[in-house]
Design a protein around this motif. Structure first.
Motif, short mmCIF file in Angstrom:
data_model
loop_
_atom_site.label_atom_id
_atom_site.label_comp_id
_atom_site.label_asym_id
_atom_site.label_seq_id
_atom_site.Cartn_x
_atom_site.Cartn_y
_atom_site.Cartn_z
N ASP A 61 -20.89 34.27 -27.70
CA ASP A 61 -20.68 34.81 -26.35
C ASP A 61 -21.61 34.18 -25.32
N GLU A 62 -22.19 33.03 -25.66
CA GLU A 62 -23.10 32.36 -24.73
C GLU A 62 -22.46 31.08 -24.18
N ARG B 107 -31.66 34.96 -17.19
CA ARG B 107 -30.48 35.19 -18.03
C ARG B 107 -29.45 35.94 -17.21
N TYR B 108 -28.22 35.45 -17.27
CA TYR B 108 -27.09 36.05 -16.57
C TYR B 108 -26.11 36.63 -17.58
N GLU B 109 -25.40 37.66 -17.15
CA GLU B 109 -24.31 38.23 -17.95
C GLU B 109 -23.07 38.34 -17.08
N TRP B 110 -21.93 38.15 -17.73
CA TRP B 110 -20.64 38.43 -17.12
C TRP B 110 -19.93 39.41 -18.06
N ARG B 111 -19.45 40.49 -17.49
CA ARG B 111 -18.66 41.46 -18.25
C ARG B 111 -17.34 41.66 -17.51
N TRP C 164 -28.19 31.17 -19.63
CA TRP C 164 -29.52 30.98 -19.06
C TRP C 164 -29.47 29.82 -18.08
N THR D 136 -22.95 35.45 -21.74
CA THR D 136 -24.31 35.35 -21.22
C THR D 136 -24.62 33.86 -21.02
N PHE E 284 -21.24 36.53 -12.51
CA PHE E 284 -22.39 36.69 -13.40
C PHE E 284 -23.50 37.41 -12.64
#
Length: 154
Positions: free
Chosen positions: A78-79, A149-153, A113, A111, A130
């Protein structure tokens, strides 16, 4: 009526793409991050792409008709672990297409970086939904450069 230029093709990387993909990474890194000290030599980066990235990671390239490899994206579960474009290909929609592909391949979320000093990349990812969730002092990366660190949901 004449046809316009053929579009850039996104495709899975093969062994022959390792060096061109590494070269895109090297050009992009030095252009976008001139103040960041790279942890590895050019030859070590090329060997890493040849021996690790292309054979064992989900590696995609953007190929321009007549121009060869102009972008590279690497997914690891998932990165979104790498997304680099040849400097003269920034702003042409190739990165947007890579992110859309990454979201298709990771529909439950992603996720990534990026370095804190990389304002253009940070704005790009934020534009794509993100959200920054963690800032570090860089002690956890090889370059010792503060990152985020970024996340996208979905």
């Amino acid at each position: 009526m004449t046809a316009g230029p053929r579009p850039v093709v996104l495709r899975r990387a093969g062994a022959a793409d390792a060096t061109p993909a590494a070269d895109v990474w090297l050009r992009s890194f030095s252009t976008a991050l001139p103040t960041v000290v790279r942890a590895h030599s050019d030859d070590a980066v090329r060997a890493y792409f040849r021996d690790v990235v292309v054979p064992s990671r989900e590696t995609w390239v953007a190929e321009s008709p007549g121009g060869g490899v102009v972008g590279v994206m690497v997914l690891a579960d998932d990165e979104l672990s790498q997304l680099y474009l040849a400097p003269d290909w920034r702003g042409r929609g190739v990165g947007d297409r890579f992110v859309a592909l990454a979201k298709e391949r990771g529909p439950r979320g992603l996720t990534l970086w990026t370095f804190q000093v990389n304002g253009p990349a940070r704005r790009f990812y934020e534009r794509h939904g993100f959200v920054a969730v963690e800032y570090t002092d860089g002690s956890g990366n090889e370059e010792r450069e503060p990152d985020v660190r970024y996340e996208w949901r979905p």
